[in-house]
Design a protein around this motif. Structure first.
Motif, PDB file in Angstrom:
ATOM      1  N   PHE A  60      37.407  47.823  33.532  1.00  0.00           N
ATOM      2  CA  PHE A  60      37.097  49.213  33.896  1.00  0.00           C
ATOM      3  C   PHE A  60      38.067  50.173  33.199  1.00  0.00           C
ATOM      4  N   PHE A  61      39.308  49.736  33.098  1.00  0.00           N
ATOM      5  CA  PHE A  61      40.323  50.489  32.362  1.00  0.00           C
ATOM      6  C   PHE A  61      39.821  50.693  30.928  1.00  0.00           C
ATOM      7  N   GLY A  62      39.340  49.611  30.338  1.00  0.00           N
ATOM      8  CA  GLY A  62      38.834  49.649  28.964  1.00  0.00           C
ATOM      9  C   GLY A  62      37.607  50.532  28.824  1.00  0.00           C
ATOM     10  N   GLN A 206      31.425  50.589  48.011  1.00  0.00           N
ATOM     11  CA  GLN A 206      32.001  51.916  47.770  1.00  0.00           C
ATOM     12  C   GLN A 206      33.417  51.823  47.218  1.00  0.00           C
ATOM     13  N   ILE A 207      34.223  50.975  47.838  1.00  0.00           N
ATOM     14  CA  ILE A 207      35.623  50.949  47.437  1.00  0.00           C
ATOM     15  C   ILE A 207      35.790  50.243  46.096  1.00  0.00           C
ATOM     16  N   PHE A 208      34.897  49.316  45.796  1.00  0.00           N
ATOM     17  CA  PHE A 208      34.902  48.673  44.483  1.00  0.00           C
ATOM     18  C   PHE A 208      34.672  49.733  43.402  1.00  0.00           C
ATOM     19  N   VAL A 209      33.704  50.614  43.655  1.00  0.00           N
ATOM     20  CA  VAL A 209      33.395  51.679  42.697  1.00  0.00           C
ATOM     21  C   VAL A 209      34.584  52.640  42.579  1.00  0.00           C
ATOM     22  N   VAL A 210      35.159  53.033  43.708  1.00  0.00           N
ATOM     23  CA  VAL A 210      36.296  53.951  43.673  1.00  0.00           C
ATOM     24  C   VAL A 210      37.437  53.351  42.866  1.00  0.00           C
ATOM     25  N   SER A 211      37.685  52.089  43.115  1.00  0.00           N
ATOM     26  CA  SER A 211      38.764  51.408  42.441  1.00  0.00           C
ATOM     27  C   SER A 211      38.507  51.330  40.931  1.00  0.00           C
ATOM     28  N   ALA A 212      37.242  51.126  40.551  1.00  0.00           N
ATOM     29  CA  ALA A 212      36.885  51.120  39.131  1.00  0.00           C
ATOM     30  C   ALA A 212      37.073  52.515  38.533  1.00  0.00           C
ATOM     31  N   LEU A 213      36.770  53.553  39.332  1.00  0.00           N
ATOM     32  CA  LEU A 213      36.920  54.926  38.842  1.00  0.00           C
ATOM     33  C   LEU A 213      38.389  55.267  38.576  1.00  0.00           C
ATOM     34  N   PHE A 214      39.280  54.814  39.460  1.00  0.00           N
ATOM     35  CA  PHE A 214      40.712  55.022  39.239  1.00  0.00           C
ATOM     36  C   PHE A 214      41.090  54.406  37.883  1.00  0.00           C
ATOM     37  N   ALA A 215      40.599  53.190  37.639  1.00  0.00           N
ATOM     38  CA  ALA A 215      40.936  52.489  36.398  1.00  0.00           C
ATOM     39  C   ALA A 215      40.385  53.226  35.180  1.00  0.00           C
ATOM     40  N   ALA A 216      39.142  53.698  35.291  1.00  0.00           N
ATOM     41  CA  ALA A 216      38.529  54.399  34.156  1.00  0.00           C
ATOM     42  C   ALA A 216      39.266  55.705  33.868  1.00  0.00           C
ATOM     43  N   PHE A 217      39.697  56.367  34.930  1.00  0.00           N
ATOM     44  CA  PHE A 217      40.460  57.612  34.793  1.00  0.00           C
ATOM     45  C   PHE A 217      41.751  57.340  34.008  1.00  0.00           C
ATOM     46  N   ALA A 218      42.456  56.295  34.412  1.00  0.00           N
ATOM     47  CA  ALA A 218      43.674  55.909  33.702  1.00  0.00           C
ATOM     48  C   ALA A 218      43.353  55.563  32.257  1.00  0.00           C
ATOM     49  N   GLY A 219      42.236  54.857  32.043  1.00  0.00           N
ATOM     50  CA  GLY A 219      41.844  54.438  30.697  1.00  0.00           C
ATOM     51  C   GLY A 219      41.617  55.631  29.778  1.00  0.00           C
ATOM     52  N   SER A 220      40.926  56.620  30.305  1.00  0.00           N
ATOM     53  CA  SER A 220      40.629  57.798  29.506  1.00  0.00           C
ATOM     54  C   SER A 220      41.913  58.525  29.097  1.00  0.00           C
ATOM     55  N   PHE A 234      43.131  45.606  26.972  1.00  0.00           N
ATOM     56  CA  PHE A 234      42.187  45.453  28.091  1.00  0.00           C
ATOM     57  C   PHE A 234      41.803  43.983  28.287  1.00  0.00           C
ATOM     58  N   SER A 235      42.760  43.122  28.009  1.00  0.00           N
ATOM     59  CA  SER A 235      42.469  41.686  28.070  1.00  0.00           C
ATOM     60  C   SER A 235      42.674  41.139  29.482  1.00  0.00           C
ATOM     61  N   LEU A 236      42.337  39.879  29.645  1.00  0.00           N
ATOM     62  CA  LEU A 236      42.521  39.180  30.912  1.00  0.00           C
ATOM     63  C   LEU A 236      43.974  39.262  31.379  1.00  0.00           C
ATOM     64  N   MET A 237      44.899  39.161  30.409  1.00  0.00           N
ATOM     65  CA  MET A 237      46.326  39.213  30.730  1.00  0.00           C
ATOM     66  C   MET A 237      46.656  40.514  31.475  1.00  0.00           C
ATOM     67  N   ILE A 238      46.053  41.604  31.028  1.00  0.00           N
ATOM     68  CA  ILE A 238      46.308  42.905  31.668  1.00  0.00           C
ATOM     69  C   ILE A 238      45.757  42.904  33.091  1.00  0.00           C
ATOM     70  N   SER A 239      44.567  42.328  33.267  1.00  0.00           N
ATOM     71  CA  SER A 239      43.981  42.255  34.612  1.00  0.00           C
ATOM     72  C   SER A 239      44.921  41.522  35.564  1.00  0.00           C
ATOM     73  N   VAL A 240      45.456  40.409  35.070  1.00  0.00           N
ATOM     74  CA  VAL A 240      46.357  39.617  35.906  1.00  0.00           C
ATOM     75  C   VAL A 240      47.618  40.421  36.218  1.00  0.00           C
ATOM     76  N   GLU A 241      48.107  41.156  35.211  1.00  0.00           N
ATOM     77  CA  GLU A 241      49.297  41.960  35.419  1.00  0.00           C
ATOM     78  C   GLU A 241      49.059  43.030  36.497  1.00  0.00           C
ATOM     79  N   LEU A 242      47.879  43.606  36.483  1.00  0.00           N
ATOM     80  CA  LEU A 242      47.570  44.636  37.487  1.00  0.00           C
ATOM     81  C   LEU A 242      47.595  44.046  38.888  1.00  0.00           C
ATOM     82  N   VAL A 243      47.009  42.876  39.039  1.00  0.00           N
ATOM     83  CA  VAL A 243      47.049  42.218  40.350  1.00  0.00           C
ATOM     84  C   VAL A 243      48.503  41.936  40.725  1.00  0.00           C
TER      85      VAL A 243
END
Ligand code: ATP
Ligand code: MG
Lengths: 329, 261
Positions: A60-62, A206-220, A234-243
């Protein structure tokens, strides 16, 4: 007061560049940390409050980043409009994805989001015509906010700090509301939540979408700030780092997620000298936190301080009480 | 009883789990505004009946009508929205929240706040929060839990946890309240307090379906009883009729009836 912590944090963020003017570390690392905070706070809504895992959040960040990059470079769209469309597209995709995915639980949900993250990454690499492939997309124009061009590190620090504070404020509001309580209820007992009239599937979607929107906002913001993006970010490594950030700071706490994001960003910056060992140190640190502060850095430490504080006050009162009773005797 | 209207009508309800017939054609009608107890030995199908009623299981056959509306096929949250609330035999509190927050979740249906309004904390959201807090406070007061409002639900003693579940269910302002063994694990004082609470709830106009093993409590507080055994109705009637029913005495109550009388 409800927002005391928020104002203290906001004041520190505003004071940093005043205390350290023209400090490269403050602005550049601050920008990276701020973006991570937006990502982690958004992801925490999903993991910490709704109890759902996403191992594909970098996707979503990507999407936010590439939407901005493609629309501004190939179609000459204004930055804000591109950002808005990016949010809209990412939100829609997240909503569609949530339909089948949120019916899954636990490991299956993790696998499904992980798969999604991998697919998006592959698309970013393969769709060379649009994304520039592994070479990335460059010459993304500076962001213009109603004529004010964000083109140096100081300004970026200000914009990203504001965006970060906005996302923290939104998250704090959400959590402490009818919606936030419903989410926590779903996490506590989905069955009981449903019996309180909460549509658990809807709440999670709803919260899944909100959470994706936060990521897209950061991405932009990230795309404009870097002026160049490639699939590596925007690789898997980054996803793991976010968690990791969410878990490191302390699950189900907005400031916990923010602290986790800042801590991990600082760690990265200080570990560049040990580049080869970065992953190793990173892993060891995570293990140490999990063993000694399983609730996470922020939550664990603040609770520890509070408990010591309370026990000190209590023991002082005990002493007073003893003195009084001796006097009475 | 013939004059009061029927709130819940269950017809030929069947629920089987593989080979086990947990409910084998159960029919009964619950009039409005009274305490309707459901008793029966372990494994009789009482909890299963509640779970079917609130949409957790889809019944194999039969009908469930709440105020004339068919419940079968509706998801749990829709059933709750019609005015049915419940507690659970094995506690289902939200341990990650305070007592007050638990009860405020019970008020969920009485709120309107949308996600966007909540995120922006619009003025109307603040108003609604205040109202929800007040409603939750009223439910806590009715259950004599006001002094525990700020405690973490997970840190309470068992008896209080059970009462928080009742308060949470009441906060929804239900028309029908399903209580699954509210007296289990309570001491005598707590059980007496529970009896008073049940009477207060009935006086507030809420119909109660009470599943309970504690016979003295059941016999003293309920207006009518349904006896289940192996998923079938063994008897139905007023407490005195049930206590005198030879089939019930033989199959189940035995000494307990004597004790209750
Ligand atoms: N999900 C399930 N899967 C299989 N069998 C079940 C399930 N739920 C209940 N049963 C069976 O259905 C029967 C009725 O169980 P139920 O829990 O309704 O009894 P109960 O009357 O509530 O008993 P108790 O007084 O012990 O709470 C039992 O034989 C039980 O084993
Ligand atoms: Mg039971």
């Amino acid at each position: 007061m409800r927002l005391t912590g928020f104002f203290i944090f906001a004041a520190s963020v505003a004071l940093l560049p005043v205390l350290f003017p023209d400090n490269y570390f403050v602005t550049v690392v601050g920008i990276a940390a701020g973006l991570h905070v937006i990502l982690a706070v958004g992801l925490n809504l999903l993991i910490g409050y709704a109890g759902q895992i996403s191992l594909g959040h970098a996707a979503f960040f990507g999407m936010g980043a590439y939407a901005s990059a493609i629309l501004t470079t190939r179609f000459d769209w204004p930055g804000l409009l591109a950002m808005l469309v990016g949010l809209l597209v990412t939100g829609t995709i997240a909503w569609l994805l949530a339909q089948p995915i949120l019916r899954l639980r636990g490991h299956y949900l993790a696998m499904a989001t992980l798969g999604f993250g991998v697919i998006v990454h592959v698309i970013l690499v393969q769709a060379t015509h649009w994304t520039g492939g592994p070479d990335g997309l460059g010459e993304i124009p500076a962001l213009s906010l109603l004529g004010w061009i964000v083109d140096d590190d100081q300004r970026w620090y200000g914009v990203i700090a504001a965006a970060m504070l906005l996302s923290i404020w939104l998250s704090l509001n959400l959590v402490d509301s009818r919606i936030g309580r419903a989410l926590r209820a779903v996490r506590g007992s989905e069955f009981a939540a449903e019996m309180m009239g909460i549509d658990a599937t809807r709440a999670k979607t709803q919260i899944f979408v909100v959470s994706a929107l936060f990521a897209a906002f950061a991405g932009s913001l990230f795309a404009h700030q870097q002026a160049f993006i490639s699939p590596d970010s925007f690789s898997l490594m980054i996803s793991v780092e976010l968690v990791t950030m969410v878990v490191l700071g302390g699950i189900a706490s907005t400031f916990g997620a923010a602290c986790g994001a800042i801590a991990l960003t600082l760690l990265h910056e200080s570990l560049v000298v040990f580049e080869d060992y970065e992953l190793l140190i990173h892993g060891a640190l995570l293990m140490a936190v999990m063993i000694f502060l399983p609730q996470g850095l922020f939550v664990g430490l603040t609770q520890g301080v509070r408990r010591r504080w309370i026990s000190r006050i209590a023991s002082r009162q005990d002493m007073k009480g003893e003195r009084n009773s001796t006097v009475q005797q | 009883m013939t004059h009061s209207s029927i709130l819940l009508a269950v017809e030929a309800l069947e629920q089987s789990f593989g080979g086990v017939m947990a409910l084998a054609g159960v029919s009964f009608q619950t009039p409005e505004n009274l305490i309707y107890a459901i008793i029966g030995p372990n494994g009789a199908g009482k909890t299963t009946l509640f779970n079917v009623l609130c949409g957790f299981y889809q019944p194999t056959a039969g009908h469930l009508r709440f105020d004339g509306q068919e419940l079968r096929g509706l998801p749990s949250h829709r059933i709750a929205a019609l005015g049915i609330a419940r507690t659970f035999q094995n506690l289902q509190l939200f341990f990650n929240m305070t007592v007050l927050e638990n009860v405020m979740v019970g008020c969920h249906l009485r709120g309107r706040t949308s996600l966007l309004a909540a995120a922006l904390r619009l003025p109307k959201v603040r108003h609604e929060e205040r109202r929800l807090r007040q409603w939750a406070g009223e439910a806590l007061e009715l259950c004599e839990l006001s002094s525990h409002a700020e405690r973490s639900a997970g840190a309470l003693p068992y008896g209080l946890m059970k009462r928080v579940e009742i308060a949470r269910a009441l906060a929804a302002k239900p028309r029908l309240l399903l209580l699954d063994e509210p007296a289990a694990g309570l001491n005598d004082t707590e059980t007496m307090a529970l009896r008073d609470l049940l009477s207060r709830i009935r006086a507030a106009g809420v119909t109660i379906l009470l599943v309970e093993h504690h016979m003295p409590l059941v016999m003293s507080v309920s207006d009518r009883l349904l006896v289940l055994d192996y998923g079938s109705v063994l008897a139905e009637g007023a407490p005195a009729e049930i206590q005198a029913n030879p089939r019930v005495i033989a199959a189940y109550l035995g000494g307990a009836v004597q004790y209750a009388i």
